[in-house]
Structure formats: C-alpha cells, structure tokens
Design an enzyme around this catalytic site. Structure first.
Site, PDB file in Angstrom:
ATOM      1  N   LEU A  17       0.882  -1.157  -0.006  1.00 30.10           N
ATOM      2  CA  LEU A  17       0.166   0.006  -0.334  1.00 30.10           C
ATOM      3  C   LEU A  17       0.764   0.877  -0.186  1.00 30.10           C
ATOM      4  O   LEU A  17       0.322   2.433  -0.883  1.00 30.10           O
ATOM      5  CB  LEU A  17      -0.585  -0.042   1.493  1.00 30.10           C
ATOM      6  CG  LEU A  17      -2.214  -1.020   1.446  1.00 30.10           C
ATOM      7  CD1 LEU A  17      -2.657  -1.054   2.679  1.00 30.10           C
ATOM      8  CD2 LEU A  17      -2.763  -0.948   0.235  1.00 30.10           C
ATOM      9  N   ASP A  36      10.770   3.168   5.984  1.00 28.78           N
ATOM     10  CA  ASP A  36      10.276   2.052   5.882  1.00 28.78           C
ATOM     11  C   ASP A  36      11.905   1.122   6.802  1.00 28.78           C
ATOM     12  O   ASP A  36      12.982   2.412   6.370  1.00 28.78           O
ATOM     13  CB  ASP A  36      10.101   1.004   4.301  1.00 28.78           C
ATOM     14  CG  ASP A  36       9.116   0.147   5.178  1.00 28.78           C
ATOM     15  OD1 ASP A  36       9.424  -0.656   5.829  1.00 28.78           O
ATOM     16  OD2 ASP A  36       8.713  -0.280   3.192  1.00 28.78           O
ATOM     17  N   TYR A 158      -4.156  -8.399  16.137  1.00 30.63           N
ATOM     18  CA  TYR A 158      -3.884  -7.140  14.532  1.00 30.63           C
ATOM     19  C   TYR A 158      -5.561  -6.402  14.546  1.00 30.63           C
ATOM     20  O   TYR A 158      -5.237  -5.155  14.866  1.00 30.63           O
ATOM     21  CB  TYR A 158      -3.967  -7.965  13.917  1.00 30.63           C
ATOM     22  CG  TYR A 158      -4.017  -7.505  12.287  1.00 30.63           C
ATOM     23  CD1 TYR A 158      -3.037  -6.214  11.805  1.00 30.63           C
ATOM     24  CD2 TYR A 158      -5.881  -7.230  11.590  1.00 30.63           C
ATOM     25  CE1 TYR A 158      -2.905  -5.613  10.389  1.00 30.63           C
ATOM     26  CE2 TYR A 158      -5.634  -6.546  10.657  1.00 30.63           C
ATOM     27  CZ  TYR A 158      -4.682  -5.850   9.997  1.00 30.63           C
ATOM     28  OH  TYR A 158      -4.744  -4.835   8.625  1.00 30.63           O
TER      29      TYR A 158
END
Length: 252
Positions: A17, A36, A158
């Site tokens: 994404l 990242d 999650y």
C-alpha cells in the site's frame, strides 16, 4: 489541497500500500519520502520523485529524523500517509497455549503506537508551515483495517491495534483542527499486497469469492487513488472510509 509542489511522507513506503501511494504521489508532483525498515529500503524499486528513508516507526528519534528530512527540503511537508504495519495471527488460547504477550505488545507498538508517533511528530512540523486557503496546512491519512470492525479468529492483536487507529481518528482530527491539519483513515479489506504473495491461487480465489462486489481482491493502486482523493477533498476530515467491496468478515 493540491499534491503538486508539496512534500509527502509515506510510512511502509517501500512496497504494498505504501509503495503504491508513494509512487502515485510522486506522479502527481509531490516530493515523496518513503519511510521503511532498512532491509525493505534496500529492496525497494527506484521510483522517480521518491526518496527512501530507512527508519522504524516505533523509534521516535528515527521518525523525527525522517520528518526533519522531509520538512527540510524545498517543498513544505503537508501530506503524511501511514501504511507501516504487521498482521501476525494468534488465538487468545490455542493448542500451543495462551497468546504470546510479547507478540501482542509488538503488534500494538507497530500498528498503533507507531502510527501515533508518526502522526504526532509530523503534525508538529506541518503546523509550522504557512497556511493555505481557510487556514489549512496539511493532512494525515492513517491505515486501519476492516478487522477493526470484523476481527476474525486469530486476529485479536491485529484487530486491537487497528481498532485503536480507528479510535484515535476523530479526536486527533479535533485536536489538530486549530493547526489546520486534517486527519483521515482508510480501512482496507483484502488487498493484493506482498503479504498475500505466498498463498496459493486456490486460496486467493476463495478470498475473492467472499467479497460481495466486485468479486476480486483489492489493488494497492486503488488504496493510493483513494488516498489522493482524500487529500484533495478539503472538506473531508475526521472520517474512516472502508475500502472493501462491502465485505463483512466471517468469524473465520
């Protein structure tokens, strides 16, 4: 708000994404800083207009350095898109025993605390930019998941982390309104990202079949297109938007 001529920070920006969003922003004329982890940055494709920055969203000092780099260029930092996250699966109780508490903390630390760390540090920098029409200065888009609403078996960590992202959306938008910063959240369904690259074609087909319409997996490019539209719609603020083909997840 126009994307052309602004700086944008995208976390998880080396692939999936985040990679699609970073490329889409750069194509529209933004100076993009894709944050990242070091290994992901090393493997990232070269994209014109995208500068990769190695940093961990759970490390405030590294995030601060990345934000400083993005804000210190020739364009003002006005856009942040938080895509960094992980999604390991584990039940509260299973044949292997109880849920690993360290794993739960790690998921929440990356997905929720990491998102808030980037939002907070970046908002401080955005608040220092010159105001545009109606006092607007920028926008932060976070990434939740439909698991925040329809968490399945094994998604307790999650779902908790992504539910937290949904929960912070409106109060963060209200907190930052006085600084001219909008806060929005995308809650994707089943998107065809690298996390699905290892599963069989049969499993992918079964996932797609469960989506009411269209019966297919979502695309990272569709997430990126939605993010760009949200950036440009100045009156859109404090909202969570599902991108899921009207999917409501079954218990398992």
């Amino acid at each position: 708000m126009q994307v052309n001529g602004v700086a944008a920070l995208v976390t998880g920006g080396a692939s999936g994404l985040g990679g699609a969003t970073a490329a889409a922003l750069a194509e529209k004329g933004a100076s993009v800083y894709a944050l990242d982890l070091p290994r992901a940055v090393e493997d990232a494709p070269k994209v014109e207009g995208v500068t990769y920055v190695a940093a961990d969203v759970t490390d405030a000092d590294q995030v601060q350095a990345a934000v400083d780099e993005a804000a210190g260029g020739r364009h003002p930092l006005r856009v942040v898109v938080n895509c960094a996250g992980i999604g390991p699966s584990a039940r509260v109780l299973s044949k292997k025993g109880r849920h690993d508490l360290a794993l739960f903390r790690k998921v929440v630390e990356i997905n929720l605390v990491g998102t808030f760390t980037v939002l907070t540090i970046a908002a401080e920098a955005i608040a220092k930019t010159d105001p545009l029409d109606h006092g607007q200065r920028g926008v932060v888009i976070n990434t939740a998941s439909i698991a925040a609403f329809d968490g399945q078996v094994g998604q307790v960590a999650y779902s908790s982390s992504k539910g937290g992202v949904v929960g912070l959306n409106l109060p963060a938008a209200r907190d930052l309104a006085s600084s001219g910063i909008r806060v929005l959240t995308i809650a994707p369904g089943i998107i065809d990202t690298p996390m699905l690259a290892t599963v069989s074609d049969e499993f992918r087909a079964a996932l797609a079949e469960g989506v009411p319409f269209p019966k297919r997996l979502g695309l990272p490019s569709e997430y990126a297109a939605l993010a760009l539209s949200m950036i440009e719609q100045d009156y859109l603020n404090g909202e969570v938007i599902r991108l899921d083909g009207s999917l409501r997840m079954a218990p398992r």
